[in-house]
Enzyme design. Structure first.
Site, PDB file in Angstrom:
ATOM      1  N   ASP A 321       0.759  -1.343  -0.131  1.00 51.02           N
ATOM      2  CA  ASP A 321       0.043  -0.032   0.095  1.00 51.02           C
ATOM      3  C   ASP A 321       0.933   1.013  -0.167  1.00 51.02           C
ATOM      4  OD1 ASP A 321      -2.189   1.565  -0.010  1.00 51.02           O
ATOM      5  OD2 ASP A 321      -2.436   1.736   2.066  1.00 51.02           O
ATOM      6  N   ASP A 323       0.866   4.069  -1.624  1.00 52.37           N
ATOM      7  CA  ASP A 323       0.215   4.911  -2.484  1.00 52.37           C
ATOM      8  C   ASP A 323       1.524   5.895  -3.357  1.00 52.37           C
ATOM      9  OD1 ASP A 323      -1.982   3.572  -1.712  1.00 52.37           O
ATOM     10  OD2 ASP A 323      -2.998   5.405  -1.505  1.00 52.37           O
TER      11      ASP A 323
END
Ligand code: CA
Length: 583
Positions: A321, A323
């Site tokens: 994750d 991002d």
């Protein structure tokens, strides 16, 4: 003399003998283009579309800042508070500031009196992943425009707060929401979407800011179609993004994530808008072999056509994750226009803003377990295979894949809190966090409106005495010039000024001013709740003001695991503070 004085007070050029008529003129593209250098207003998120968060103002400086005192404070009220991540905008005697739960206020800049409030009626079943935050609005003409948690865009009259136009961007029941401040550049309203944890497809949309009418849309996951829209709203196909299945074998690209949830920046010298993209969905990377373009990337868009001019993927085949939404802040280095990006994955990147070529990359946190570095020739990370959570189909732990300890934690070496760049010190000021996580993968399948992760996790601090670290980073050498440790994770943004200062807030409630060169703390003020928002500054008449929103919340209390427990004594709030020098 008298006439000249009045005219200058009114901000009107004395160009003819005609009587000066002062219109409450609207915000124009020319004004937005000058936002970074005109200290009389704050028209964009980032204090200029490049996102440098640098002010040329010097009245508040290293020598005077000790006399900074509150001018006024304004409460957002309401029973519900939660995270307040908003950056205020200043224009025409008003402050426009958004609050949690899709609220926005106009406040008299001088007195702090409320002029109007708009409270968006949110349906049951909205799905913000990471608290009910909003990061700010955009100004254009006589409008103030912001995105809501049910994925709508609302444009209000700046004077009355009445709705002028309203557009549904997407289906909140499928996990779409909006939390970023819109970006306005060259007469276009540019927005992204949130929802990467629900298998949405990230995209950038351009609209006419006066009407909300779509101009183009560009998806951020390979295989999806972009569109152009005519005046009647009729869509024509505008090319597939990338090559279907090239970096996404199988069908998962259809629900591939890449949410553009932090919005973008724009550089007029390149004509490009820079949007970061979130994780590929689901988190379980074993289900989607390949690089999974354009997830976890910076994507540069030609704003006239909506075409992708270049992209740079910071975390190919992300499994943590990481991002890549972090803001791409353009600046000059060695006579060239570069962009700086402090990525959630722990590396700071310096990239040519024109062609996307990597110039430099170095860690800005102490512990990174997923890669040993970035190859400056190929631009690719040197992966550490042991750093990836195990494949659940290998069944090392029953239905779970092997758990690994990974750093940074998925909340990132840096998250939503924007950094600042000071062209005088040539340093970036980066609110960083040192933390790690136990992470494992699980089987998962897509279900509309359901969390689409295929992963479990617990975040842990890495050090006893601090998680946050405010760091001055030299983009050329990769050196950390100074740092200030902070007990709680830093979650607010940064501002720097020609007064030689860096301003930033802490979850412990302080807004701080430190020396931009040395990091020496020169001033602090307790705002009453945690600061998780970026400060701004402007000048009205002969007085320089500083403002920041206060209100603890955001992703840390919701997802922070052991860290959330450590900071659960912090109280919520919801207010904006304004400061000026004591007479
Ligand atoms: Ca994410």
């Amino acid at each position: 003399m008298q006439r000249k004085l009045i005219a200058s007070l009114l901000g009107v050029a004395l160009s003819s003998a005609a009587p000066a008529v002062v219109y409450a003129a609207g915000v124009t593209d020319a004004m937005i283009a000058k936002d970074a250098t005109n200290p009389g207003s704050v028209l964009s998120w980032g204090m200029g579309t490049q996102g440098q968060r640098f002010s040329p103002l010097t009245q508040i400086n290293t020598k005077t800042v000790s006399k900074l005192v509150p001018a006024w404070s304004f409460s957002f009220g309401g029973e519900k508070q939660r995270g307040q991540e908003s950056q205020p905008l200043i224009y025409n005697g008003k402050m426009f500031v958004t609050g949690s739960y899709s609220r926005i206020y106009a406040v008299d800049m001088k007195t702090g009196s409320k002029l109007w409030k708009y409270e968006h009626r949110l349906p049951d079943g909205i799905m913000p992943c990471c608290d009910v935050v909003n990061r700010g609005a955009a100004l254009y003409d006589n409008l103030v425009i912001f995105g809501t948690l049910d994925a709508q865009l609302i444009a209000l009259d700046q004077d009355t707060g009445k709705i002028v136009w309203k557009e549904k961007v997407d289906d909140y029941a499928a996990g779409y929401s909006m939390s970023a401040a819109p970006l306005i550049a060259k007469g276009l309203l540019l927005t992204g979407v949130s929802g990467g944890e629900f298998g949405v497809v990230g995209r950038v949309e351009a609209r006419d800011p006066k009407t909300g009418q779509l101009v183009w849309s560009r998806p951020m996951i390979e295989g999806h179609m972009g569109y152009k829209y005519d005046k009647d709203g009729k869509a024509t196909e505008n090319g597939i993004t990338g090559t279907t299945n090239k970096s996404w074998p199988g069908d998962l690209w259809k629900t591939g994530g890449g949410a553009t949830w932090l919005g973008g920046t724009y550089d007029p010298t390149t004509g490009l808008a820079y949007f970061g993209t979130g994780n590929p969905a689901p988190w379980n990377s074993h289900l989607r072999p390949g690089d999974n373009l354009y997830s976890a990337s910076t994507v540069a868009l030609d704003i006239d056509s909506g075409q992708i001019k270049w992209s740079y993927q910071t975390t190919p085949h992300d499994g943590w994750d990481y991002d890549g939404v972090n803001e791409f802040v353009t600046f000059d280095m060695d006579g060239k226009r570069m962009g700086g990006k402090a990525d959630r994955n722990g590396f700071f990147y310096v990239i040519d803003a024109k062609d996307g070529k990597l110039q430099n990359a170095f860690p800005f946190v102490n512990k990174i377990t997923w890669a040993s570095g970035i190859d400056l020739k190929t631009g690719r990370p040197k992966f550490l295979d042991k750093g990836r959570p195990g494949d659940p189909t290998k069944g090392e732990e029953g239905k779970k894949g092997a758990t690994v300890f990974a750093a940074p934690a998925f909340l990132g070496a840096k998250n939503q809190m924007p950094m600042a760049y000071n062209p005088q010190t040539k340093l970036f000021y980066v609110p960083a966090n040192e933390w790690g996580m136990d992470i494992w993968n699980e089987p998962v399948s897509y279900k509309k409106g359901g969390a689409f992760l295929g992963a479990g996790f617990t975040i842990h601090p890495l050090n006893e005495d601090y998680i946050g670290a405010m760091r001055a980073v030299d983009p050329k050498t990769g050196k950390i010039v100074w740092e200030i440790k902070n007990n709680a994770p830093l979650w607010g943004g940064v501002m720097t000024t020609a007064g030689g200062l860096v301003f930033y807030g802490t979850p412990e409630g302080f807004l701080k001013a430190v020396d931009a060169k040395s990091g020496k703390e020169l001033w602090k003020f307790q705002t009453g709740s945690g600061v998780v928002a970026p400060p701004v500054t402007w000048k009205d008449g002969d007085t320089q003001y500083v403002a920041v929103v206060s209100g603890w919340g955001g992703a840390v209390p919701l997802w922070g695991g052991e860290v959330a427990k450590k900071v659960n004594f912090l109280e919520q709030g919801g207010s904006v503070w304004v400061f000026k020098l004591a007479k």
